[in-house]
Design an enzyme around this catalytic site. Sequence first.
Site, PDB file in Angstrom:
ATOM      1  N   GLN A  32     -19.047  -9.032  10.820  1.00  0.00           N
ATOM      2  CA  GLN A  32     -17.638  -9.334  10.597  1.00  0.00           C
ATOM      3  C   GLN A  32     -17.218  -8.801   9.228  1.00  0.00           C
ATOM      4  OE1 GLN A  32     -15.722 -10.368  12.815  1.00  0.00           O
ATOM      5  NE2 GLN A  32     -16.894 -11.567  14.293  1.00  0.00           N
ATOM      6  N   CYS A  53     -12.150 -12.072  20.049  1.00  0.00           N
ATOM      7  CA  CYS A  53     -11.422 -11.046  19.294  1.00  0.00           C
ATOM      8  C   CYS A  53     -10.343 -10.407  20.156  1.00  0.00           C
ATOM      9  CB  CYS A  53     -12.385  -9.984  18.759  1.00  0.00           C
ATOM     10  SG  CYS A  53     -13.312  -9.118  20.044  1.00  0.00           S
ATOM     11  N   CYS A  96       0.831  -1.204   0.000  1.00  0.00           N
ATOM     12  CA  CYS A  96       0.000   0.000   0.000  1.00  0.00           C
ATOM     13  C   CYS A  96       0.865   1.253   0.000  1.00  0.00           C
ATOM     14  CB  CYS A  96      -0.911   0.005   1.219  1.00  0.00           C
ATOM     15  SG  CYS A  96      -1.958   1.478   1.320  1.00  0.00           S
ATOM     16  N   ASP A 110     -28.565  -7.408  29.445  1.00  0.00           N
ATOM     17  CA  ASP A 110     -27.220  -6.993  29.845  1.00  0.00           C
ATOM     18  C   ASP A 110     -26.474  -8.213  30.361  1.00  0.00           C
ATOM     19  OD1 ASP A 110     -24.937  -5.915  30.873  1.00  0.00           O
ATOM     20  OD2 ASP A 110     -25.919  -4.548  32.284  1.00  0.00           O
ATOM     21  N   CYS A 161      -7.198   1.306  -1.133  1.00  0.00           N
ATOM     22  CA  CYS A 161      -6.958   0.535   0.089  1.00  0.00           C
ATOM     23  C   CYS A 161      -6.734  -0.913  -0.318  1.00  0.00           C
ATOM     24  CB  CYS A 161      -8.132   0.639   1.061  1.00  0.00           C
ATOM     25  SG  CYS A 161      -7.936  -0.380   2.541  1.00  0.00           S
ATOM     26  N   GLU A 171     -28.460 -10.872  23.333  1.00  0.00           N
ATOM     27  CA  GLU A 171     -27.613  -9.780  22.846  1.00  0.00           C
ATOM     28  C   GLU A 171     -27.908  -8.507  23.649  1.00  0.00           C
ATOM     29  OE1 GLU A 171     -25.347  -7.079  21.224  1.00  0.00           O
ATOM     30  OE2 GLU A 171     -25.120  -9.187  20.649  1.00  0.00           O
ATOM     31  N   ASN A 213     -25.407 -14.387  13.707  1.00  0.00           N
ATOM     32  CA  ASN A 213     -24.318 -14.945  12.903  1.00  0.00           C
ATOM     33  C   ASN A 213     -24.124 -16.440  13.152  1.00  0.00           C
ATOM     34  OD1 ASN A 213     -22.169 -14.420  10.977  1.00  0.00           O
ATOM     35  ND2 ASN A 213     -20.725 -14.715  12.655  1.00  0.00           N
TER      36      ASN A 213
END
Length: 450
Positions: free
Chosen positions: A283, A406, A83, A360, A171, A333, A317
């Site tokens: 994602q 993650c 890049c 929550d 990009c 969620e 998902n």
Amino acid sequence: MAQFFKAKPNSSKQLSAKLSLSVNQLDHLGAGIAQHQGKVVFIPGALPDETVTVQLTEQKKNYARAKLIKVDTPSSERVEPECPHYHTCGGCDLQHMSLSGQREHKEAALLDIMAKFAGAEGGALSPALTGEGWHYRRRARLATLFDKNTKHLSLGFRAASSSNVVPISQCQVLAKPLSDLIVPFAKLLNQLSAKASLGHLELIAADNGHFAVLRITKALNDKDLAKLSAFAEQHQIHICLQDNEGQFQGVGAELVLPVYQLLDDKAESDAVSLSFTPGNFVQVNGQINKAMVAQAMDWLAPAPDERILDLFCGMGNFSLPLAKMGADVIGVEGVAEMVTQARVNAKANNLDKLTFYHGDLSADLSLEPWMGKIDKLLLDPARAGAFESLQWLKKMKPRKVVYVSCNPASLARDSAVLLERGYRLQQLGLIDMFPQTHHIEAMALFELTK
């Protein structure tokens, strides 16, 4: 001999002396590590087995940070970044390392964190989930910056650790059709009379077309709307506007929602699709997401009528494919808008053995209507992890737990909880969701042993 020039980071003490250091390893954030006067020195951009010239920028009691000035002896893993914006844009930070080297480093870092902070050295190492190294992002948000003096609007990404916008023309990690839209969009936005009132621009590549979401701080006039509509028709892209209240409005047509398929190589009757509003989280790497969903299905092995709980379920998902395989699925969620969209997705896929709740997951879960004995558990939390939710394991008693992470640090912390509660780590694998960056994602399978 590579030369590097980057903005000076914030530091507590500036030192002008230049040093020659030998780099012996990378830290978990992808910075080179060297030693100087008994201190660890972190050097972004340096690689193991390199001799580098650096300038110290920050000194603490036990460590220091340095700016890379020159690579004197390069590593065999060093490559030329593809890049042209790499050394100024804050998006990627490992383009100077071969893709195989990146993945080897990430896998080693994952194993190190799990062993060091969770004591989890058992379990089989699953092959890493990998895909294309370039043009893999199906979604990106570009920042705008209006210069009051020149009346010019810049479109690009933020510089590292800065609010400055680096104008870009392409990009290399963004899907090629989206990357090709950056220059035309920059030209278009500068033609709008409301260019001083524009916010970010989000580009999305979906299975049902390409999308652009333009953030506006005031309503656009008819001439600006006409220019956007003509651009959308010319480039065959859906454009929508997002106002200050977070509401979306289609330009030149009704608002169309992006749609993704969640499973590869499935007959139409077995297909599972997920639609979302542009503000929802999805994602960004579609190829890896499909592989990740498939691996989760394989590891959990859902059977008809099993009760499976999907915490931090987003818009479905994992919940949608689990229900498609016949399990009784409960998705929970914390973001209400995503729960609403998850229910829309369940209906669109004709899935009736699937119930979504808003809640929550860091709070007391004892009185939640879904709390109770389950067969299997899937966790896909944000970077903070699922520590609070795991305190209720004794009440849920799942035989299997699949944890999609993650953040290796919170995965290691939460893994320690699972191990203490009688679970054994059976599988652990790297998910290379973000090639050319230091970011590490992983999937782990735990099974109850006592």
